[in-house]
Motif scaffolding. Structure first.
Motif, mmCIF file in Angstrom:
data_model
loop_
_atom_site.group_PDB
_atom_site.id
_atom_site.type_symbol
_atom_site.label_atom_id
_atom_site.label_comp_id
_atom_site.label_asym_id
_atom_site.label_seq_id
_atom_site.Cartn_x
_atom_site.Cartn_y
_atom_site.Cartn_z
ATOM 1 N N UNK A 103 9.232 5.882 -8.645
ATOM 2 C CA UNK A 103 9.252 6.249 -10.070
ATOM 3 C C UNK A 103 8.930 5.089 -11.001
ATOM 4 N N UNK A 104 8.718 3.902 -10.481
ATOM 5 C CA UNK A 104 8.645 2.723 -11.340
ATOM 6 C C UNK A 104 7.490 2.727 -12.333
ATOM 7 N N UNK A 129 3.020 0.591 -16.965
ATOM 8 C CA UNK A 129 3.068 -0.462 -15.969
ATOM 9 C C UNK A 129 4.446 -1.018 -15.664
ATOM 10 N N UNK A 130 4.596 -1.399 -14.412
ATOM 11 C CA UNK A 130 5.781 -2.119 -13.941
ATOM 12 C C UNK A 130 5.354 -2.863 -12.688
ATOM 13 N N UNK A 131 5.506 -4.166 -12.666
ATOM 14 C CA UNK A 131 5.151 -4.936 -11.479
ATOM 15 C C UNK A 131 6.407 -5.270 -10.682
ATOM 16 N N UNK A 132 6.191 -5.751 -9.480
ATOM 17 C CA UNK A 132 7.317 -6.112 -8.615
ATOM 18 C C UNK A 132 8.143 -7.253 -9.202
ATOM 19 N N UNK A 133 7.561 -7.984 -10.144
ATOM 20 C CA UNK A 133 8.258 -9.117 -10.749
ATOM 21 C C UNK A 133 9.033 -8.726 -12.008
ATOM 22 N N UNK A 134 8.708 -7.570 -12.583
ATOM 23 C CA UNK A 134 9.446 -7.110 -13.756
ATOM 24 C C UNK A 134 10.877 -6.768 -13.363
ATOM 25 N N UNK A 185 0.820 -1.210 0.000
ATOM 26 C CA UNK A 185 0.000 0.000 0.000
ATOM 27 C C UNK A 185 0.857 1.263 0.000
ATOM 28 N N UNK A 186 1.981 1.226 0.702
ATOM 29 C CA UNK A 186 2.887 2.375 0.704
ATOM 30 C C UNK A 186 3.426 2.634 -0.700
ATOM 31 N N UNK A 187 3.889 1.581 -1.362
ATOM 32 C CA UNK A 187 4.423 1.766 -2.712
ATOM 33 C C UNK A 187 3.328 2.241 -3.666
ATOM 34 N N UNK A 188 2.120 1.756 -3.468
ATOM 35 C CA UNK A 188 0.993 2.215 -4.286
ATOM 36 C C UNK A 188 0.806 3.721 -4.142
ATOM 37 N N UNK A 189 0.856 4.214 -2.905
ATOM 38 C CA UNK A 189 0.716 5.653 -2.662
ATOM 39 C C UNK A 189 1.871 6.446 -3.270
ATOM 40 N N UNK A 190 3.084 5.956 -3.073
ATOM 41 C CA UNK A 190 4.263 6.655 -3.577
ATOM 42 C C UNK A 190 4.231 6.768 -5.101
ATOM 43 N N UNK A 191 3.882 5.668 -5.758
ATOM 44 C CA UNK A 191 3.880 5.656 -7.219
ATOM 45 C C UNK A 191 2.740 6.495 -7.782
ATOM 46 N N UNK A 231 14.588 4.930 -17.756
ATOM 47 C CA UNK A 231 13.714 3.898 -18.316
ATOM 48 C C UNK A 231 13.735 3.937 -19.836
ATOM 49 N N UNK A 232 14.118 2.799 -20.414
ATOM 50 C CA UNK A 232 14.087 2.628 -21.864
ATOM 51 C C UNK A 232 12.933 1.694 -22.227
ATOM 52 N N UNK A 233 12.702 1.521 -23.504
ATOM 53 C CA UNK A 233 11.673 0.581 -23.942
ATOM 54 C C UNK A 233 12.084 -0.829 -23.520
ATOM 55 N N UNK A 234 11.184 -1.580 -22.914
ATOM 56 C CA UNK A 234 11.524 -2.941 -22.478
ATOM 57 C C UNK A 234 12.021 -3.797 -23.635
ATOM 58 N N UNK A 235 13.036 -4.606 -23.355
ATOM 59 C CA UNK A 235 13.613 -5.457 -24.392
ATOM 60 C C UNK A 235 12.761 -6.694 -24.654
#
Length: 268
Positions: A185-186, A115-120, A96-102, A138-142
């Protein structure tokens, strides 16, 4: 593990749904409950199989019974204090903290989130892990599962010459161990560059090098008493958890769950 202090509860399709946290994150918890309510109009959530990806985190509905024998559904989330790729927890504080920060970062910058998940994954320069001043780009995902984010030293004249062994590709959740403040920033779009001194962000620009608005530590000092207290409680809780984990480990921060090394772009 101690039971979290605060319970958030809602009725969804006549089912009692609960979420636990250590600090008052009512708005963030409410957002999760609202999304679940909307989804419940179309699909069955209550089957012990439902998984919600909301922003950076994943949430799981699990059937439980309280001390009085009453059935309820508990929202579990990935456990960032151990390894969220393997473990879950009933304490949603970090999620919830990361949700607020982002959310704050995207809204203040007035950009469309990507989008960016914790698993990316993110690409990390090992020498930057404990450095004071770092930057993220952040660049375009490979490929699928790649966030496109790079975490490196702010001033690194040898960056272009470094061997691949100087870098590691890790799940983005490990930023909660490396630099909790950088998690904010994710969800920013491709092209974003953010600069940090410790956990404080000192600069934020878009892909065309245009400055983006962000909330500075100085500005937070002028927030209303209630807002400031809530914000500080959230951030301090996360930082204390990270410090306690590091102290318990009794060793420098180490990255794990390392994935195969990618080829390093010439402009990283």
């Amino acid at each position: 593990m101690a039971t979290p202090k605060i319970t958030f509860e809602a009725k969804i399709r006549e089912q009692t749904v609960r979420m636990y946290a250590d600090v008052p994150l009512k708005n963030a918890a409410g957002a999760i409950m609202n999304v679940l309510t909307q989804i419940s109009q179309k699909v069955n959530l209550f089957n012990n199989k439902f998984v919600l990806c909301f922003g950076w985190s994943f949430y799981y509905l699990v059937e439980r019974t309280d001390e009085n024998g009453n059935k309820f559904w508990l929202i579990e989330t990935d456990d960032y204090t151990t390894n969220p790729l393997k473990n879950r927890t009933d304490n949603a504080t970090v999620s919830l903290i990361t949700q607020n920060m982002q959310r704050e970062c995207v809204q203040v910058a007035k950009v469309k989130p990507e989008g960016c998940t914790c698993k990316d994954t993110i690409l990390v320069l090992k020498d930057a892990i404990e450095a004071e001043e770092v930057y993220m780009h952040r660049k375009s995902p490979a490929k699928d599962g790649d966030s496109g984010w790079y975490f490196g030293l702010l001033d690194d004249p040898k960056e272009e010459e470094r061997p691949l062994s100087d870098f590691q590709t890790v799940p983005s959740w490990q930023l909660t161990r490396i630099r909790m403040g950088a998690v904010r920033v994710l969800q920013m779009p491709v092209g974003t560059v953010a600069v940090f001194k410790g956990n404080d962000m000192t600069a934020l620009v878009d892909g065309e090098d245009r400055p983006l608005r962000f909330t500075t530590e100085e500005e937070r000092k002028h927030l209303g008493e209630k807002q400031r207290a809530e914000f500080e409680a959230e951030v301090n809780k996360a930082r204390e958890a990270a410090a306690q984990k590091a102290a318990a480990d009794k060793e420098p921060i180490q990255l794990h769950e390392v994935l195969p090394q990618p080829q390093k772009d010439s402009d990283q």
